[in-house]
Design an enzyme around this catalytic site. Structure first.
Site, mmCIF file in Angstrom:
data_model
loop_
_atom_site.group_PDB
_atom_site.id
_atom_site.type_symbol
_atom_site.label_atom_id
_atom_site.label_comp_id
_atom_site.label_asym_id
_atom_site.label_seq_id
_atom_site.Cartn_x
_atom_site.Cartn_y
_atom_site.Cartn_z
ATOM 1 N N SER A 109 0.840 -1.209 0.000
ATOM 2 C CA SER A 109 0.000 0.000 0.000
ATOM 3 C C SER A 109 0.871 1.253 0.000
ATOM 4 O O SER A 109 1.916 1.302 0.650
ATOM 5 C CB SER A 109 -0.876 0.006 1.259
ATOM 6 N N TYR A 131 -3.849 5.128 -4.449
ATOM 7 C CA TYR A 131 -5.200 5.675 -4.535
ATOM 8 C C TYR A 131 -5.152 6.863 -5.497
ATOM 9 O O TYR A 131 -4.078 7.308 -5.921
ATOM 10 C CB TYR A 131 -5.664 6.155 -3.160
ATOM 11 N N THR A 157 -6.468 1.396 -6.493
ATOM 12 C CA THR A 157 -7.661 1.094 -5.679
ATOM 13 C C THR A 157 -8.589 2.286 -5.753
ATOM 14 O O THR A 157 -8.233 3.394 -5.348
ATOM 15 C CB THR A 157 -7.265 0.812 -4.218
ATOM 16 N N LYS A 255 -8.500 -2.281 -8.586
ATOM 17 C CA LYS A 255 -9.059 -3.000 -7.425
ATOM 18 C C LYS A 255 -10.304 -2.266 -6.923
ATOM 19 O O LYS A 255 -10.265 -1.045 -6.750
ATOM 20 C CB LYS A 255 -7.985 -3.040 -6.335
ATOM 21 N N HIS A 279 -13.297 -3.638 -0.681
ATOM 22 C CA HIS A 279 -12.337 -3.109 0.298
ATOM 23 C C HIS A 279 -12.467 -3.858 1.635
ATOM 24 O O HIS A 279 -12.349 -3.274 2.716
ATOM 25 C CB HIS A 279 -12.547 -1.607 0.496
ATOM 26 N N GLY A 311 -11.613 -10.333 -0.326
ATOM 27 C CA GLY A 311 -12.693 -10.104 0.634
ATOM 28 C C GLY A 311 -13.178 -11.403 1.250
ATOM 29 O O GLY A 311 -13.781 -12.231 0.561
HETATM 30 C C1 LIG Z 1 -6.827 -2.627 8.063
HETATM 31 C C2 LIG Z 1 -6.949 -2.604 6.589
HETATM 32 C C3 LIG Z 1 -6.271 -1.655 5.818
HETATM 33 C C4 LIG Z 1 -6.396 -1.640 4.429
HETATM 34 N N1 LIG Z 1 -5.683 -0.741 3.686
HETATM 35 C C5 LIG Z 1 -5.747 -0.802 2.338
HETATM 36 C C6 LIG Z 1 -4.913 0.035 1.529
HETATM 37 O O1 LIG Z 1 -4.138 0.836 2.022
HETATM 38 N N2 LIG Z 1 -5.036 -0.090 0.183
HETATM 39 C C7 LIG Z 1 -5.896 -0.967 -0.420
HETATM 40 O O2 LIG Z 1 -5.956 -1.035 -1.643
HETATM 41 N N3 LIG Z 1 -6.680 -1.770 0.340
HETATM 42 C C8 LIG Z 1 -6.603 -1.715 1.679
HETATM 43 N N4 LIG Z 1 -7.347 -2.583 2.428
HETATM 44 C C9 LIG Z 1 -8.216 -3.560 1.754
HETATM 45 C C10 LIG Z 1 -7.442 -4.846 1.458
HETATM 46 O O3 LIG Z 1 -6.461 -4.664 0.480
HETATM 47 C C11 LIG Z 1 -8.371 -5.946 0.964
HETATM 48 O O4 LIG Z 1 -9.162 -5.450 -0.075
HETATM 49 C C12 LIG Z 1 -9.269 -6.500 2.081
HETATM 50 O O5 LIG Z 1 -8.605 -6.538 3.319
HETATM 51 C C13 LIG Z 1 -9.715 -7.888 1.706
HETATM 52 O O6 LIG Z 1 -10.579 -8.400 2.656
HETATM 53 P P1 LIG Z 1 -10.098 -9.395 3.832
HETATM 54 O O7 LIG Z 1 -9.445 -8.548 4.857
HETATM 55 O O8 LIG Z 1 -11.384 -9.995 4.294
HETATM 56 O O9 LIG Z 1 -9.145 -10.384 3.231
HETATM 57 C C14 LIG Z 1 -7.235 -2.591 3.819
HETATM 58 C C15 LIG Z 1 -7.890 -3.552 4.586
HETATM 59 C C16 LIG Z 1 -7.749 -3.582 5.952
HETATM 60 C C17 LIG Z 1 -8.450 -4.630 6.765
#
Ligand SMILES: Cc1cc2nc3c(=O)[nH]c(=O)nc-3n(C[C@H](O)[C@H](O)[C@H](O)COP(=O)(O)O)c2cc1C
Length: 400
Positions: A109, A131, A157, A255, A279, A311
């Site tokens: 990220s 982003y 994203t 994404k 997300h 997800g």
């Molecule tokens: C705490 C947290 C921070 C996240 N930060 C980002 C991020 O900075 N960029 C991004 O594209 N997705 C971010 N995501 C989304 C994840 O990349 C991903 O889409 C998501 O966690 C998938 O679901 P899961 O946690 O059930 O596996 C974040 C998710 C979580 C839980």
């Protein structure tokens, strides 16, 4: 006696993470939004799908390997980018090392705590995530930096719409942790001395800055400084997406797609791949589980670009189900964050091993020679499970 640090399921890793992390850090990983409905559905929808296994004619050798946008992976699970600070002092470098040791791709990220150069050094198969934030010059500079560092692909994203507020309350995350803040946070942090000790050994407290968004000659912004820039940036149009795609002259993954019409526009914008994603349930609550909308998107664009999913993936069996419904690979978020919190780099390796062996068991039990043989015929799919958003197919579709 010291407990065996190995854990056998992701649920156990989460349990240990909750015990080890200060409540505010654990709360930041649980994340979610509003009622928390989407985060729950992402996970439970996998449990609603069943397997249709065979009893004989299994294969002793099974090939789990594949490629994602031309980059090899030993099995089809990628590290999803997460902008979470303060879980572990080695942060994304520990995750990248674990991913490299298990032969999988690292998603980093732009809000991460470690610079892209250090992460690519730990895992050359790193995809850099951005982003739509800041002006075009800033975005070009960030893409250039990631390219020079050796990132193999860009992840854009685009599904974030700044939905704040959780019925169970959001953790109070400070802008910066200095001595004064540490004292203020002490009641939340002191019951977790192990977490504090891991940072203390490195001689620093988590500083919550965002090194990948540091302007040339400037200093790295704080997490909330970077977030403010992002909130103030006018949201992108599809022409902006095309522009971003053209600026990055390598593999490009979009994404955050859940609608068929968006998937088609992503193809028109020239993306190499997309991830069906909400997300992780952190954004617009009550968006359906990604596994339920995956087949409609595969049907619409799967012959033109690679379709991934993220997800709710907590088990190797979930990976098999997503692949059976047409995903090329999946990305995992919380699963590896729990592993990192539970046991650092080894904990992330542990999670990847759980995913790999669960996937292998499914491929074995379904009588296949590899992940490429998985298909919907391997699954028990409840009536009404599939949803089509923004498209014409299916009885439960949402029309334009
Ligand atoms: C705490 C947290 C921070 C996240 N930060 C980002 C991020 O900075 N960029 C991004 O594209 N997705 C971010 N995501 C989304 C994840 O990349 C991903 O889409 C998501 O966690 C998938 O679901 P899961 O946690 O059930 O596996 C974040 C998710 C979580 C839980």
């Amino acid at each position: 006696m010291r407990r065996n640090p190995w854990f056998e399921t992701v649920a156990e890793a989460q349990h240990r993470a909750e015990k080890r992390l200060p409540a505010m850090v654990y709360g930041a990983l649980v994340a979610g939004s509003e009622r928390g409905r989407t985060i729950e559905h992402n996970v439970s929808a996998f449990a609603d799908l069943g397997f249709a296994p065979r009893v004989a004619g299994h294969h002793a050798q099974r090939d789990l390997s594949t490629t994602v946008m031309g980059v090899e992976t030993s099995f089809p699970v990628l590290i999803s980018p997460t902008g979470v600070q303060a879980v572990n002092p080695d942060g994304e470098v520990a995750v990248a090392r674990a991913a490299a040791n298990r032969g999988v791709i690292m998603g980093l990220s732009s809000f991460a705590s470690k610079p892209v150069e250090e992460v690519v050094a730990a895992n050359p198969n790193t995809f850099y995530q951005m982003y739509w934030s800041g002006d075009r010059d800033a975005m070009v500079q960030r893409m250039d930096r990631a390219r020079k560092a050796g990132a193999k692909a860009l992840i854009a994203t685009l599904d974030w719409s700044f939905s704040h507020g959780r019925d169970w309350g959001s953790p109070a995350i400070p802008d910066k942790i200095d001595f004064k803040t540490a004292m203020r946070l002490a009641p939340g942090v002191l019951p977790r001395p192990g977490w504090l000790w891991r940072f203390a050994k490195t001689g620093r407290v988590p500083d919550l800055t965002v090194p990948n968004l540091q302007p040339p000659g400037g200093t790295a912004p704080t997490f909330f400084g970077a977030y403010a820039e992002w909130m103030q940036t006018p949201p992108p149009t599809w022409d902006d997406v095309k522009w971003m795609r053209t600026e990055w002259d390598g593999p490009f993954l979009l994404k955050g797609i859940t609608r068929v019409d968006d998937a088609r526009k992503a193809v028109d914008a020239g993306v190499t791949a997309l991830s069906v994603s909400n997300h992780g349930g952190n954004n617009l609550d009550t968006t359906p589980a990604t596994i339920r909308v995956l087949p409609s998107i595969v049907e619409a664009v799967g012959d033109q670009i690679e379709v991934l999913l993220d997800g709710g993936v907590r088990r190797g069996g979930d990976v098999a189900k997503a692949l059976a419904l047409g995903a090329r690979a999946v990305l995992i978020g919380r699963a590896y964050l729990w592993g990192l919190a539970a046991n650092g780099q080894a904990g992330v390796e542990n999670v990847l091993d759980i995913m790999r062996s669960g996937l292998d068991s499914a491929v074995l039990g379904l009588g296949h020679t590899g992940v490429r043989d998985l298909s919907p015929r391997d699954l028990v799919i409840p009536p009404g499970f599939h949803l089509t958003l923004g498209g014409e197919t299916g009885s439960d579709s949402t029309k334009d």
